[in-house]
Design a protein around this motif. Sequence first.
Motif, PDB file in Angstrom:
ATOM      1  N   UNK A   1       0.798  -1.221   0.000  1.00 49.50           N
ATOM      2  CA  UNK A   1       0.000   0.000   0.000  1.00 49.50           C
ATOM      3  C   UNK A   1       0.835   1.278   0.000  1.00 49.50           C
ATOM      4  N   UNK A   2       2.061   1.196   0.510  1.00 53.01           N
ATOM      5  CA  UNK A   2       2.881   2.400   0.649  1.00 53.01           C
ATOM      6  C   UNK A   2       4.149   2.312  -0.198  1.00 53.01           C
ATOM      7  N   UNK A   3       5.032   1.354   0.162  1.00 59.55           N
ATOM      8  CA  UNK A   3       6.339   1.276  -0.496  1.00 59.55           C
ATOM      9  C   UNK A   3       6.215   0.983  -1.986  1.00 59.55           C
ATOM     10  N   UNK A   4       5.432  -0.041  -2.340  1.00 58.36           N
ATOM     11  CA  UNK A   4       5.295  -0.416  -3.748  1.00 58.36           C
ATOM     12  C   UNK A   4       4.693   0.714  -4.577  1.00 58.36           C
ATOM     13  N   UNK A   5       3.734   1.437  -3.988  1.00 62.45           N
ATOM     14  CA  UNK A   5       3.100   2.562  -4.700  1.00 62.45           C
ATOM     15  C   UNK A   5       4.124   3.661  -4.979  1.00 62.45           C
ATOM     16  N   UNK A   6       5.002   3.916  -4.008  1.00 63.93           N
ATOM     17  CA  UNK A   6       6.044   4.933  -4.199  1.00 63.93           C
ATOM     18  C   UNK A   6       7.108   4.474  -5.200  1.00 63.93           C
ATOM     19  N   UNK A   7       7.360   3.172  -5.242  1.00 69.23           N
ATOM     20  CA  UNK A   7       8.352   2.632  -6.167  1.00 69.23           C
ATOM     21  C   UNK A   7       7.839   2.556  -7.605  1.00 69.23           C
ATOM     22  N   UNK A   8       6.529   2.380  -7.759  1.00 68.02           N
ATOM     23  CA  UNK A   8       5.957   1.991  -9.045  1.00 68.02           C
ATOM     24  C   UNK A   8       6.312   2.901 -10.222  1.00 68.02           C
ATOM     25  N   UNK A   9       6.244   4.245 -10.109  1.00 73.51           N
ATOM     26  CA  UNK A   9       6.578   5.076 -11.275  1.00 73.51           C
ATOM     27  C   UNK A   9       7.976   4.809 -11.820  1.00 73.51           C
ATOM     28  N   UNK A  10       8.971   4.729 -10.915  1.00 74.90           N
ATOM     29  CA  UNK A  10      10.340   4.451 -11.349  1.00 74.90           C
ATOM     30  C   UNK A  10      10.496   3.047 -11.899  1.00 74.90           C
ATOM     31  N   UNK A  11       9.852   2.083 -11.237  1.00 77.53           N
ATOM     32  CA  UNK A  11       9.933   0.694 -11.691  1.00 77.53           C
ATOM     33  C   UNK A  11       9.275   0.541 -13.065  1.00 77.53           C
ATOM     34  N   UNK A  12       8.131   1.205 -13.270  1.00 75.15           N
ATOM     35  CA  UNK A  12       7.435   1.116 -14.549  1.00 75.15           C
ATOM     36  C   UNK A  12       8.270   1.732 -15.675  1.00 75.15           C
ATOM     37  N   UNK A  13       8.980   2.804 -15.370  1.00 73.97           N
ATOM     38  CA  UNK A  13       9.859   3.407 -16.374  1.00 73.97           C
ATOM     39  C   UNK A  13      10.923   2.406 -16.810  1.00 73.97           C
ATOM     40  N   UNK A  14      11.545   1.743 -15.822  1.00 75.38           N
ATOM     41  CA  UNK A  14      12.535   0.720 -16.140  1.00 75.38           C
ATOM     42  C   UNK A  14      11.927  -0.466 -16.853  1.00 75.38           C
ATOM     43  N   UNK A  15      10.685  -0.818 -16.472  1.00 75.84           N
ATOM     44  CA  UNK A  15      10.008  -1.952 -17.105  1.00 75.84           C
ATOM     45  C   UNK A  15       9.739  -1.692 -18.578  1.00 75.84           C
ATOM     46  N   UNK A  16       9.429  -0.450 -18.922  1.00 73.11           N
ATOM     47  CA  UNK A  16       9.190  -0.110 -20.331  1.00 73.11           C
ATOM     48  C   UNK A  16      10.464  -0.308 -21.146  1.00 73.11           C
ATOM     49  N   UNK A  17      11.603   0.135 -20.592  1.00 74.27           N
ATOM     50  CA  UNK A  17      12.879  -0.061 -21.283  1.00 74.27           C
ATOM     51  C   UNK A  17      13.200  -1.549 -21.411  1.00 74.27           C
ATOM     52  N   UNK A  18      12.922  -2.311 -20.366  1.00 74.66           N
ATOM     53  CA  UNK A  18      13.153  -3.756 -20.418  1.00 74.66           C
ATOM     54  C   UNK A  18      12.240  -4.407 -21.457  1.00 74.66           C
ATOM     55  N   UNK A  19      11.002  -3.925 -21.538  1.00 69.12           N
ATOM     56  CA  UNK A  19      10.051  -4.460 -22.520  1.00 69.12           C
ATOM     57  C   UNK A  19      10.544  -4.212 -23.936  1.00 69.12           C
ATOM     58  N   UNK A  20      11.132  -3.032 -24.167  1.00 72.85           N
ATOM     59  CA  UNK A  20      11.680  -2.717 -25.495  1.00 72.85           C
ATOM     60  C   UNK A  20      12.784  -3.702 -25.863  1.00 72.85           C
TER      61      UNK A  20
END
Length: 551
Positions: free
Chosen positions: A467-486
């Motif tokens: 509810x807290x930590x993962x939500x704060x991490x998510x924007x940065x993690x999603x940015x990295x995930x997009x690059x990994x997806x590419x």
Amino acid sequence: MSKLNLRWDFWTGITVLSIAVFGLFLIYPLFSLFSSAFQDAMTGEFTLEHFKHFFERKYYYQSMINSFSVTACVTILAIIIGTALAYFMTIYRVRFKSALEICIIISLLSPPFIGAYSWILIGGRSGMLTQWLQETFQYEFPSIYGFTGILLVLTLKLYPFIYLYAAGAMKNIDSALIEAAESLGCSGIRKVVTVIVPLITPTILAGALMVFMNAMADFGTPMLIGEGFNVMPVMIYSEFINEVGDQANFAAAMAAIMVVITSTIFLLQKYVVSRKSFTMSSLRPLEVKEMRGAGNVLMHVLIYLLVAVSMIPQLVVIYTSFLETRGAVFTGGYSLDSYTTIFSSLGTAISNTYLYSTAAILIIVFLGMTVAYLTTRRKSMLTDIIDTLTMFPYIIPGSVLGITLLLAFNEEPILLSGTALIIIISLVIRRLPYTLRSSSAILYQISPSIEEASISLGASPLKTFFKVTAVMMLPGVMSGAILSWITAINELSSSVILFTGATKTMSVAIYTEVIRASYGTAAALSTILTLTTIAAMVTFFKVSGSKDVTL
């Protein structure tokens, strides 16, 4: 001293799951690889014959020399070009800098085998430039094949690594250091060589490792444009697919040699960086200057020319995808026939690419966030083991990973060869360490006091994480995930070994179409892959709210 916590809870389960994933899909396959390398195919007994065979025959050991020579040259050229570009783009005002950086990033994230294919269309024996020079000036264009072609394609593909690393490091240099050097009479090229370059050397070495590993492991480029200039990944692939007698064991021996080489380079780089590393705190970043006169014109011309040449592969495949073709010949005129063909006969490869990559990224995001939390917030002996295991994918080339997975899971009780699952596993193993690293970096920026406040208000540690930590991490993690997806949709090295007719991906389909000299369909597939990469990059910039890419 770390202690082993045996109390079973969610995090203990994630710890065991992480060790199981790395153990089953990385350590066990590597064990199978080295076991096969030292095994006689007929008797199953221990033998060094495969290694002796490799080093006794020039045909084989020459491929290792070729790999080192082309990789060393690519790395040196990438360092020179990338560092020089980073210097001028950071120190001086360059017009349309944002657009240039996006083009540089696109050229980096596009698969290198598309670059090889494009340069064949341009400068091959029947290439557009080759024919035009021959017909207009009776000039014979130099051969694009062999060492020269591989060097050209990989340098243009990989110098952005150095650019991104060096530009990031230069932004952290305090202008007070430069002013101090200038006050002591150090200016011009001397200032760059004696002050700026030493400050960014550790970062350049990190980028150089990325260049070296990518160049050493690349399979598609030398396979398409090498033409007799054999390198290790191509030789391993050729021997492995022969499947005659002990060829699979011999291919395993060559793959084992390659793992030892990349491991040595990786550890050497880590040692050098640890000896030279330091922290810079930029209180006053370097001021952007305006270059004037002929120097300003020359700088812009050279930068635009470099970026334009880097973007040639993407522009060529998009253009040629709309040309009428008959096999390898472009007959003139424009048509959508190539697109009609791929959607009717290769639609499965397109859907497979998106499906496998998305499934892999979902797994990577979950494991990346939870394992990063374990290794940064809940340290123990087991998490230390996990942290060590995450290093291994850095040193395993894609083609070698494909072979290790096939050797490990080609028979019961775990039969995965020929399935979509084995391709997804290879994508997860290859890209997970990068997401782990970025997730850990994000966690270090989140104060533990925020989690402590949530727990003190009655939330459980698990609920606090989601509810807290993962939500704060998510924007940065999603940015990295997009690059990994590419990078996942562009993956060829491991997929070309693991695929079957039903599990073919776009990158494999492009490779097979080029081998068949079906250039129209290859161009159409490459265009879809390129446009998907660009769309994902736009999404990355929107999600991250940044124009900077951290690799």
